[in-house]
Scaffold this motif. Structure first.
Motif, PDB file in Angstrom:
ATOM      1  N   THR A   5     -55.620   7.288  27.985  1.00  0.00           N
ATOM      2  CA  THR A   5     -55.012   7.232  29.371  1.00  0.00           C
ATOM      3  C   THR A   5     -54.971   5.688  29.775  1.00  0.00           C
ATOM      4  O   THR A   5     -55.635   5.032  29.533  1.00  0.00           O
ATOM      5  CB  THR A   5     -55.781   8.070  30.344  1.00  0.00           C
ATOM      6  OG1 THR A   5     -57.084   7.345  30.531  1.00  0.00           O
ATOM      7  CG2 THR A   5     -56.101   9.453  30.088  1.00  0.00           C
ATOM      8  N   LYS A  86     -50.412   7.995  42.664  1.00  0.00           N
ATOM      9  CA  LYS A  86     -49.663   7.654  41.476  1.00  0.00           C
ATOM     10  C   LYS A  86     -50.309   6.310  40.820  1.00  0.00           C
ATOM     11  O   LYS A  86     -50.558   6.465  39.580  1.00  0.00           O
ATOM     12  CB  LYS A  86     -47.937   7.138  41.918  1.00  0.00           C
ATOM     13  CG  LYS A  86     -47.318   8.287  42.421  1.00  0.00           C
ATOM     14  CD  LYS A  86     -46.800   9.162  41.463  1.00  0.00           C
ATOM     15  CE  LYS A  86     -45.992  10.103  41.967  1.00  0.00           C
ATOM     16  NZ  LYS A  86     -45.453  11.155  40.724  1.00  0.00           N
ATOM     17  N   SER A  91     -52.744   8.303  33.534  1.00  0.00           N
ATOM     18  CA  SER A  91     -51.769   8.871  33.003  1.00  0.00           C
ATOM     19  C   SER A  91     -51.642   9.056  31.411  1.00  0.00           C
ATOM     20  O   SER A  91     -51.928   8.007  30.737  1.00  0.00           O
ATOM     21  CB  SER A  91     -50.379   7.891  33.375  1.00  0.00           C
ATOM     22  OG  SER A  91     -50.263   7.691  34.658  1.00  0.00           O
TER      23      SER A  91
END
Length: 712
Positions: A5, A86, A91
């Motif tokens: 990630t 965000k 991610s």
């Protein structure tokens, strides 16, 4: 299990333990043997993440505009939460892999345990030990398949779709601009089809690799002397029948160069990330060139029904879908009509994945394909993962099922931080989200299994998943004897509502729906000013358009906008007048897709009150979203977008204005928790919740009946 990630904010890249993925309906659980790094797509993502905030902003002007719009409408706190969600999120990286099926979800019949498969899809075919992939993004392989080669699955399908868009015949010619992974794969496919292939790249090393491996019939650097003349000569003076642009650049040179070397009435296919603002003259106009775009893996891409629901396109009408493109690519490898072994210039153990991406960013040495290899001897656990040393419990012990953007922005930050409230577990569809949310909001663990968050530690469950799972999760929570808060809607099916009513009666547990607007501070003042007399009400919502292919509009998943959103406004009028809805009539503006998202609703209530809800998806975004008018016993009031209240009676109107919009989310969460602590009840009566939910179903019934009034 472990997964690679990266945080968008800091650029930090780590391999970390995350919850094992769920075998959802129509999903296949795969143990990865190999995954492939896409130096283009993933490389640009990693480079952007490692830039400063200013650098990120320069690269994403559209997202900066969205942040500014959010700031204007919702204020600094909500904007900050949205941005930090965000930037702080873990991610996932990766979208092309191959491995072995170790579990199948409900309804999966074409895959069995032990099958070798190739997988595709951002968010699915990740760089992770275990992945969960929809059936239409997964292809079965021969038992003897080389899984390292098969892991190029996604990239091969993307190249295949570019070739199909070129629509070339045996003996024709094609120039490929850009000889990275996609360009070389496209060249291999074209040569196997009997097409003359000319490869162009700015890199001498890339051209040499293509020539040395017999990938192209002619390889040239972009700045080679007489490059256009050499292409003319190689195509018998005609020019290329098609040009495929597989480069990634901000320059206009590839598109203009394509126009110069294509034959008259030739095709130019954009496969890479390049601008298309070509010079109209002298080539594009005079040659009547055709510009085509290649959409990722092929037909089915970005279609929720195809990718998530597994609904295939009928072959006689759509010969090549993204899955059939993947199958065709794998067949080319299996039958040795193409040889891609040379593409893998580097191979790293998965545990050294960060070093692989450092190579991509630094470009310290030439590379083409970079494979990550996984340890197949390692045992992967499904156990929940501890995320906090705090194991203390309170009177109210909360777990979350689902923790997306809304939950992270409006629910989780507002849970009271007191010794009376314990934070237990987080369960979401993706392990990366579960892990980050559990860490950020100091929950004890993140989990894969529903049983982990419905165990004896938890007595209160928050459900913030997609709409189709609301009803089932409320039912499971009540069956486990838990209080439950569910984001609107309560459920999508009347049968689910009946089950919820029955279970709530048996357990007497609190059931709360996230109807936050009734908790807004300005709503409280409006309610106090207008009194309890029968009233007439108007609620106008400038909802804005949501595309028909969005999950919210899907009747099975989102329930459509009536069940998914209009319930909010029925509840609001129910709260204002203090009685339940009894009759509904509704008409919708006709539209080809039958979305029913521009409509007028008339609601009548037990105490004689009536209300009109105007829900409009066809208006201007520049107009305020929500506007309420109330009339009762000589009093009138207006509420504009939950920022400005005006009350009209005797004398001058009383005005109350706040700087930032407040729709009551914080007050709602606090009221729910305090209600459980004081009397074990939710602040919205269960009768109101049931009445509003039934009224929402009746809106759809009235629309079907042409606006006929129906009883609730």
């Amino acid at each position: 299990m472990q997964q690679l990630t990266q945080k968008l904010g800091s650029g930090d890249m780590i391999i970390q333990d995350v919850p094992y993925p769920q075998a959802g309906k129509g999903m296949v659980i795969v143990k990865n043997h190999y995954s492939i790094i896409s130096a283009g797509t993933e490389g640009s993502t990693v480079v952007a993440a490692r830039k400063s905030l200013l650098g990120k902003a320069k690269e994403r002007p559209q997202q900066v505009k969205q942040v500014i719009d959010t700031l204007k409408k919702q204020g600094p706190i909500q904007t900050y939460r949205a941005v930090m969600k965000k930037l702080d999120a873990y991610s996932p990286l990766g979208y092309s892999s191959a491995g072995e099926v170790i579990e199948v979800g409900e309804g999966v019949t074409e895959f069995e345990l032990g099958d070798k498969v190739a997988c595709a899809g951002a968010g699915y075919a990740n760089h992770a030990e275990i992945v969960s992939v929809p059936i239409n993004l997964c292809v079965k392989l021969d038992a003897n398949t080389n899984l390292k080669d098969a892991a190029y699955n996604t990239l091969g399908a993307i190249s295949m779709q570019g070739v199909r868009q070129a629509d070339l015949r045996l003996g024709e010619s094609c120039v490929i601009i850009g000889l990275g992974l996609l360009g070389q794969l496209a060249a291999l496919i074209l040569k196997a089809s009997g097409v003359t292939v000319i490869g162009i790249d700015v890199s001498e090393a890339a051209v040499k690799q293509a020539v040395d491996n017999n990938v192209v019939d002619l390889g040239l650097t972009r700045n080679a002397a007489g490059v256009e003349e050499q292409i003319q000569s190689a195509t018998n003076g005609y020019g290329a029948d098609a040009v495929i642009i597989a480069a990634a650049t901000a320059s206009l040179d590839p598109i203009n160069f394509a126009g110069a070397i294509a034959r008259k009435k030739g095709k130019v296919v954009v496969l890479g990330a390049v601008p298309t603002g070509f010079d109209r003259d002298p080539f594009w106009y005079r040659k009547e060139l055709e510009l085509k775009m290649a959409c990722s893996y092929g037909p089915g891409r970005y279609d929720l029904n195809y990718e998530e629901k597994g609904i295939d396109y009928p072959l006689p009408y759509v010969r090549w879908t993204e899955k059939r493109n993947m199958e065709a690519f794998q067949n080319l490898i299996a039958t040795k009509r193409i040889n891609i072994d040379y593409l893998t210039t580097h191979e790293f153990e998965f545990e050294n994945a960060k070093e692989a991406f450092d190579l991509v960013v630094s470009k310290a040495e030439p590379f083409t394909g970079i494979a990550l290899k996984y340890d197949l001897e390692k045992t992967v656990s499904k156990a929940k993962i501890s995320t906090s040393d705090n194991d203390k419990l309170g009177k109210i012990n909360v777990s979350f099922i689902g923790a997306g953007s809304y939950a992270q922005g409006n629910l989780l930050p507002n849970i009271p931080e007191t010794s009376d409230v314990g934070r237990v577990g987080i369960l979401t569809n993706t392990g990366t989200t579960s892990k980050r949310v559990a860490e950020k909001f100091k929950f004890q663990f993140c989990a894969t299994n529903e049983d982990d968050v419905l165990d004896d530690k938890t007595n209160t469950v928050f459900v913030a998943t997609r709409h189709d799972s609301h009803g089932p999760y409320v039912i499971k929570s009540l069956e486990a004897n838990k209080n439950v808060f569910v984001e609107k809607p309560l459920c999508l099916l009347e049968s689910e509502l009946e089950s919820i009513i029955e279970l709530q009666s048996k357990t007497n547990k609190a059931v709360m729906v996230g109807f936050n607007r009734r908790f807004s501070p300005l709503t409280t003042k409006l309610k106090k000013a207008i009194g309890n007399n029968p009233m007439t009400m108007i609620y106008r919502i400038n909802a804005g358009e949501i595309p028909g292919d969005n999950w919210i509009q899907d009747l099975e998943i989102g329930g459509g906008r009536v069940l998914g959103e209009v319930c909010h406004f029925i509840d609001y009028l129910t709260f204002l007048n203090g009685s339940l809805p009894t009759k509904i009539s509704a008409t919708a503006l006709p539209d080809a897709s039958q979305l029913n998202d521009t409509l007028n609703i008339l609601v009548q209530f037990e105490n004689g009150s009536s209300g009109v809800i105007g829900y409009y998806a066809n208006g201007s975004k520049s107009m305020t979203k929500e506007y309420v008018e109330v009339f009762s016993a000589g009093m009138s009031a207006t509420l504009n977008d939950f920022k400005e209240l005006k009350v009209y009676g005797k004398g001058k109107p009383k005005k109350d204005k706040i700087l930032n919009q407040n729709k009551g989310q914080k007050e709602m969460v606090n009221a729910f928790v305090n209600g459980l602590l004081t009397n074990g009840k939710a602040p919205i009566s269960f009768e109101d919740i049931v009445g509003v939910t039934k009224a929402s179903f009746k809106v759809l019934e009235s629309i079907k009946r042409g606006g006929q009034q129906v009883d609730i």
